[in-house]
Design a protein around this motif. Structure first.
Motif, PDB file in Angstrom:
ATOM      1  N   ASP A   5     -27.230 -20.694 -17.291  1.00  0.00           N
ATOM      2  CA  ASP A   5     -25.941 -21.180 -17.793  1.00  0.00           C
ATOM      3  C   ASP A   5     -24.839 -21.175 -16.756  1.00  0.00           C
ATOM      4  OD1 ASP A   5     -26.122 -18.288 -18.036  1.00  0.00           O
ATOM      5  OD2 ASP A   5     -24.196 -18.369 -19.063  1.00  0.00           O
ATOM      6  N   ASP A   6     -24.973 -20.400 -15.688  1.00  0.00           N
ATOM      7  CA  ASP A   6     -23.911 -20.340 -14.681  1.00  0.00           C
ATOM      8  C   ASP A   6     -24.013 -21.537 -13.732  1.00  0.00           C
ATOM      9  OD1 ASP A   6     -21.817 -18.959 -13.014  1.00  0.00           O
ATOM     10  OD2 ASP A   6     -23.460 -19.063 -11.570  1.00  0.00           O
TER      11      ASP A   6
ATOM     12  N   VAL B 111     -37.304 -31.018 -11.825  1.00  0.00           N
ATOM     13  CA  VAL B 111     -36.704 -29.859 -12.490  1.00  0.00           C
ATOM     14  C   VAL B 111     -35.815 -30.320 -13.640  1.00  0.00           C
ATOM     15  CG1 VAL B 111     -35.376 -27.740 -12.191  1.00  0.00           C
ATOM     16  CG2 VAL B 111     -36.691 -28.668 -10.257  1.00  0.00           C
ATOM     17  N   ASP B 112     -36.156 -29.874 -14.855  1.00  0.00           N
ATOM     18  CA  ASP B 112     -35.291 -30.083 -16.007  1.00  0.00           C
ATOM     19  C   ASP B 112     -34.407 -28.850 -16.178  1.00  0.00           C
ATOM     20  OD1 ASP B 112     -36.507 -32.500 -16.457  1.00  0.00           O
ATOM     21  OD2 ASP B 112     -37.801 -31.780 -18.066  1.00  0.00           O
ATOM     22  N   ILE B 113     -33.222 -29.052 -16.766  1.00  0.00           N
ATOM     23  CA  ILE B 113     -32.234 -27.975 -16.857  1.00  0.00           C
ATOM     24  C   ILE B 113     -31.836 -27.733 -18.308  1.00  0.00           C
ATOM     25  CG2 ILE B 113     -29.846 -27.342 -16.323  1.00  0.00           C
ATOM     26  CD1 ILE B 113     -30.168 -28.722 -13.646  1.00  0.00           C
ATOM     27  N   ALA B 114     -31.718 -26.458 -18.650  1.00  0.00           N
ATOM     28  CA  ALA B 114     -31.166 -26.038 -19.941  1.00  0.00           C
ATOM     29  C   ALA B 114     -30.171 -24.926 -19.665  1.00  0.00           C
ATOM     30  CB  ALA B 114     -32.269 -25.547 -20.874  1.00  0.00           C
ATOM     31  N   ASP B 115     -29.168 -24.785 -20.539  1.00  0.00           N
ATOM     32  CA  ASP B 115     -28.147 -23.768 -20.315  1.00  0.00           C
ATOM     33  C   ASP B 115     -28.062 -22.751 -21.453  1.00  0.00           C
ATOM     34  OD1 ASP B 115     -27.015 -25.293 -22.299  1.00  0.00           O
ATOM     35  OD2 ASP B 115     -25.208 -25.807 -21.180  1.00  0.00           O
ATOM     36  N   SER B 116     -29.068 -22.731 -22.325  1.00  0.00           N
ATOM     37  CA  SER B 116     -29.052 -21.801 -23.445  1.00  0.00           C
ATOM     38  C   SER B 116     -30.472 -21.567 -23.942  1.00  0.00           C
ATOM     39  CB  SER B 116     -28.197 -22.358 -24.591  1.00  0.00           C
ATOM     40  OG  SER B 116     -28.814 -23.508 -25.148  1.00  0.00           O
TER      41      SER B 116
ATOM     42  N   TRP C  14     -41.740 -21.953 -16.166  1.00  0.00           N
ATOM     43  CA  TRP C  14     -40.402 -21.790 -16.729  1.00  0.00           C
ATOM     44  C   TRP C  14     -39.633 -20.810 -15.855  1.00  0.00           C
ATOM     45  CZ3 TRP C  14     -43.355 -20.134 -21.634  1.00  0.00           C
ATOM     46  CH2 TRP C  14     -43.808 -21.250 -22.338  1.00  0.00           C
ATOM     47  N   LEU C  15     -38.394 -21.117 -15.560  1.00  0.00           N
ATOM     48  CA  LEU C  15     -37.538 -20.284 -14.708  1.00  0.00           C
ATOM     49  C   LEU C  15     -36.339 -19.896 -15.562  1.00  0.00           C
ATOM     50  CD1 LEU C  15     -37.630 -22.845 -11.759  1.00  0.00           C
ATOM     51  CD2 LEU C  15     -39.364 -21.119 -12.343  1.00  0.00           C
ATOM     52  N   ILE C  16     -36.333 -18.664 -16.068  1.00  0.00           N
ATOM     53  CA  ILE C  16     -35.432 -18.312 -17.156  1.00  0.00           C
ATOM     54  C   ILE C  16     -34.474 -17.187 -16.768  1.00  0.00           C
ATOM     55  CG2 ILE C  16     -35.321 -17.534 -19.555  1.00  0.00           C
ATOM     56  CD1 ILE C  16     -38.141 -18.617 -19.962  1.00  0.00           C
ATOM     57  N   ASP C  17     -33.183 -17.441 -16.974  1.00  0.00           N
ATOM     58  CA  ASP C  17     -32.165 -16.413 -16.753  1.00  0.00           C
ATOM     59  C   ASP C  17     -32.341 -15.307 -17.791  1.00  0.00           C
ATOM     60  OD1 ASP C  17     -29.932 -15.068 -15.864  1.00  0.00           O
ATOM     61  OD2 ASP C  17     -28.499 -16.399 -16.846  1.00  0.00           O
ATOM     62  N   ALA C  18     -32.131 -14.071 -17.372  1.00  0.00           N
ATOM     63  CA  ALA C  18     -32.332 -12.936 -18.274  1.00  0.00           C
ATOM     64  C   ALA C  18     -31.258 -12.852 -19.353  1.00  0.00           C
ATOM     65  CB  ALA C  18     -32.380 -11.634 -17.483  1.00  0.00           C
ATOM     66  N   ASN C  19     -30.062 -13.369 -19.069  1.00  0.00           N
ATOM     67  CA  ASN C  19     -28.954 -13.281 -20.031  1.00  0.00           C
ATOM     68  C   ASN C  19     -28.334 -14.658 -20.216  1.00  0.00           C
ATOM     69  OD1 ASN C  19     -28.419 -10.210 -20.563  1.00  0.00           O
ATOM     70  ND2 ASN C  19     -28.837 -10.391 -18.375  1.00  0.00           N
TER      71      ASN C  19
ATOM     72  N   GLY D 168     -28.440 -15.557 -26.331  1.00  0.00           N
ATOM     73  CA  GLY D 168     -29.573 -14.639 -26.427  1.00  0.00           C
ATOM     74  C   GLY D 168     -30.079 -14.236 -25.060  1.00  0.00           C
ATOM     75  N   THR D 169     -31.261 -13.653 -25.019  1.00  0.00           N
ATOM     76  CA  THR D 169     -31.830 -13.178 -23.761  1.00  0.00           C
ATOM     77  C   THR D 169     -33.002 -14.051 -23.336  1.00  0.00           C
ATOM     78  OG1 THR D 169     -33.451 -11.706 -24.808  1.00  0.00           O
ATOM     79  CG2 THR D 169     -31.221 -10.816 -24.403  1.00  0.00           C
ATOM     80  N   GLY D 170     -33.278 -14.006 -22.048  1.00  0.00           N
ATOM     81  CA  GLY D 170     -34.439 -14.719 -21.544  1.00  0.00           C
ATOM     82  C   GLY D 170     -35.732 -14.173 -22.123  1.00  0.00           C
ATOM     83  N   ALA D 171     -35.782 -12.854 -22.330  1.00  0.00           N
ATOM     84  CA  ALA D 171     -36.986 -12.248 -22.905  1.00  0.00           C
ATOM     85  C   ALA D 171     -37.225 -12.757 -24.325  1.00  0.00           C
ATOM     86  CB  ALA D 171     -36.851 -10.731 -22.895  1.00  0.00           C
ATOM     87  N   ALA D 172     -36.141 -12.918 -25.104  1.00  0.00           N
ATOM     88  CA  ALA D 172     -36.288 -13.437 -26.463  1.00  0.00           C
ATOM     89  C   ALA D 172     -36.784 -14.882 -26.443  1.00  0.00           C
ATOM     90  CB  ALA D 172     -34.963 -13.339 -27.197  1.00  0.00           C
ATOM     91  N   LEU D 173     -36.275 -15.674 -25.500  1.00  0.00           N
ATOM     92  CA  LEU D 173     -36.742 -17.055 -25.379  1.00  0.00           C
ATOM     93  C   LEU D 173     -38.226 -17.080 -25.034  1.00  0.00           C
ATOM     94  CD1 LEU D 173     -36.539 -20.105 -25.118  1.00  0.00           C
ATOM     95  CD2 LEU D 173     -35.538 -19.786 -22.826  1.00  0.00           C
TER      96      LEU D 173
END
Length: 245
Positions: free
Chosen positions: A9-10, A28-33, A49-54, A58-63
């Protein structure tokens, strides 16, 4: 060509990680949430998948847990502003093949991508080196050119581009943090600081990064908030001064 999903998201971190990933080369596709990431991952097939932790919702772990529950086994890399080993280990325990602290160099980021794309996931990575004592943030340089260049592979034009994006976000970031502090919303405050710390690392905004770390450790401290706001104002002003940034 590999196809990747980047969930971040940043804007500053997203710009850097997108460019570093695309240079593999990759699409590369982009998502911010969490919700946007889940929707894209559900509709498309990705190699990683390249996922931000926060994330804001929600959290990256939850996703990752939702995607795994949906029957998908795509390898995933977590990226986080946290630097502590226990935080990285926790992300690996949640199912990420690799967990990396931001800022991360282009070399290390692409190396991690190649490992998961080759289906040789690594379960642990070294924690990032500890940062200097945040209580001495006022003594730190405003900009650390060496760390910024290291993050983007030594290309000064990349540093300038990321810094322009970073400076453009600072007014909004200041407003978010001042509002969260005034409302006593610790979760919103820490979330905004978490994103900012990663961005500071990518562009070498050393003084602001250290002030952010101090405020994260003492979110109820008025002096820490004032020190942070002062560092932010100095950083913003220096970027527009002759010869700045």
């Amino acid at each position: 060509m590999n196809r990747l999903l980047l969930v971040e998201d940043d804007p500053t971190s997203r710009s850097f990680l997108h460019a570093a990933s695309a240079a593999l080369p990759a699409e590369v596709d982009i998502a911010d949430s969490v919700e946007t990431g889940f929707a894209l991952a559900s509709r498309n097939t990705y190699d990683a998948w390249l996922i931000d932790a926060n994330l804001p919702d929600g959290t990256g772990a939850a996703l990752l847990a939702r995607l795994r529950a949906d029957g998908r086994d795509t390898p995933a890399i977590a990226h986080t502003a946290a630097r502590e080993r226990r935080a990285l280990d926790a992300l690996c325990a949640e199912g990420f093949a690799i967990a990396l602290s931001k800022p991360v160099s282009t070399h290390d980021w692409q190396g991690a991508l190649r490992r998961v794309l080759a289906r040789h996931p690594v379960n642990r990575v070294p924690a990032a080196p500890p940062m200097p004592d945040a209580r001495r943030s006022g003594e730190a340089p405003l900009w650390n050119q060496q760390s910024a260049l290291a993050a983007v592979g030594g290309q000064m034009h990349n540093v300038r581009g990321l810094r322009e994006l970073f400076i453009g976000e600072l007014d909004g970031t200041r407003e978010q943090i001042e509002t969260a502090a005034a409302d006593g919303d610790a979760a919103a405050l820490l979330g905004a600081l978490h994103r900012l710390r990663a961005s500071c690392g990518f562009v070498g905004a050393e003084r602001l990064g250290l002030a952010s770390r101090l405020l994260s450790a003492e979110p109820d401290s008025a002096p820490a908030l004032q020190s942070f706001l002062h560092a932010l104002a100095e950083t913003r002003a220096s970027a527009h001064a002759p010869g700045g940034s």
